[in-house]
Design an enzyme around this catalytic site. Sequence first.
Site, PDB file in Angstrom:
ATOM      1  N   THR A  81       0.655  -0.820  -0.005  1.00 14.99           N
ATOM      2  CA  THR A  81      -0.053   0.144   0.060  1.00 14.99           C
ATOM      3  C   THR A  81       0.947   1.178   0.064  1.00 14.99           C
ATOM      4  O   THR A  81       2.004   1.219   0.209  1.00 14.99           O
ATOM      5  CB  THR A  81      -1.027  -0.205   1.159  1.00 14.99           C
ATOM      6  OG1 THR A  81      -1.411  -1.283   1.490  1.00 14.99           O
ATOM      7  CG2 THR A  81      -1.971   0.774   1.225  1.00 14.99           C
TER       8      THR A  81
ATOM      9  N   SER B 181     -11.278  -3.586   3.382  1.00  7.67           N
ATOM     10  CA  SER B 181      -9.714  -3.046   3.507  1.00  7.67           C
ATOM     11  C   SER B 181      -9.333  -2.708   4.906  1.00  7.67           C
ATOM     12  O   SER B 181     -10.384  -2.691   5.880  1.00  7.67           O
ATOM     13  CB  SER B 181      -9.298  -1.984   2.629  1.00  7.67           C
ATOM     14  OG  SER B 181      -9.554  -0.594   3.296  1.00  7.67           O
TER      15      SER B 181
END
Length: 430
Positions: A249, A313
Amino acid sequence: MLYAAHQQHGKLPWAALAQPAIQLAEQGFAVSPRLYTLLVQETRLQADANARRYFFSEDGRPRPVGSLLRNPDYADTLRRIARQGPAGFYQGPVAADMVRAVQNHPTPGDLTLADLASYRPKQRAPLCGPYRQWQVCGMGAPSSGGVAVLQLLGMLARFQLNTLPPTSADAVHLYSEAGRLAFADRERYLADPDFVAVPQAGLIAPDYLAARSQLIDPQRSHGPARAGEPAGVKLSAWGRDAAPELPSTTHLVAFDRDGRAASMTSSVEDAFGSRIMVRGFLLNNQMTDFSFLPEQDGAPVANRIQPGKRPRSAMSPTLVLDQQGQVQMAVGSPGGSLIIHYVAQALLGLLEWRLDPQAAANLPHYGSRNGPTELEADQQLERLVEPLRQRGHEVKLTPMTSGLSIIVRQPQGGYLGGADPRREGKVSGF
């Protein structure tokens, strides 16, 4: 999503925003030691011809540290998006190449042109809750980050953490116990609210968090936690999630001259995404954020795969507001499901231990995802292993590669920033 945000809040012409990235793609950036290490460890990326040409030399070795990675294909893609907006990506030649690459892959996928053309960003209300004199605002479902961070802070509020050293056995114990409870709720209830009635308000309600906090024994670990039952919800209605949740990420925070703030997390999932490279960019691997099991013990899993559904998420972009509603802090991090802990710990560093942003980003990491108590390796936390085991913890030393970005407004004017030393981030100002 970026275009929709620009339409609401942007000042510069849309096309101008792509120019720095276009220039960087054309001129190239130097391979960092961390990127080189990831490429050395990578086993599947070279199967894609485009990725192999970009990341590796002709002999199959990763391009060495310091070598320039130039990406003219990506610059061309950005120019198309600069001219056409989202249509330059979700329609036309870029979309066609993405669909072709997915459908012709050795393990083909089901992506179609209609899927891309019909995709729309969604604007959702922020999820906010109190902590001491602050208002902490994060992302609601389908991200689990906002709920989990607020749960961690809410359950720990009854303890005087500011009297405990941040890396003491007492602090690690209390934080890890709260983590078990938050992650137990997360794996049961968090999913796309367009498909599931996510009890967000109940999960961060003060009375619910107070009751959950009472399950934290200051002296003894209770081991794996059971999910709670917020108002109007039966635990038996939902099964536990089984999502791999692979990291990889990126995150940035920013304040502008007018004091407006942004905290933004995005992901390709699992270092190099799906290992499919099209027109200079990697396609994501976000399906691994769904549960791979649709039900558990006869109950449906909230985060099971369904058509048109957004995966859950752990992204936790966070803004902290003062009592006047002015943004004072912007915080966030990459790191898979550990993002929740990285961000919550940074907030505690800022709000409880009154650390400056860089010191908060430097803090050694620890916590539990309702499994073992995890301590960041090579951060001098080994001394805590035995004291924690004596309290009933199963302890695991592991790498915890956060990438925290923090900006804090200063009372006297100006801002302080902190960039995580574990990654390549940096702080810059105007």
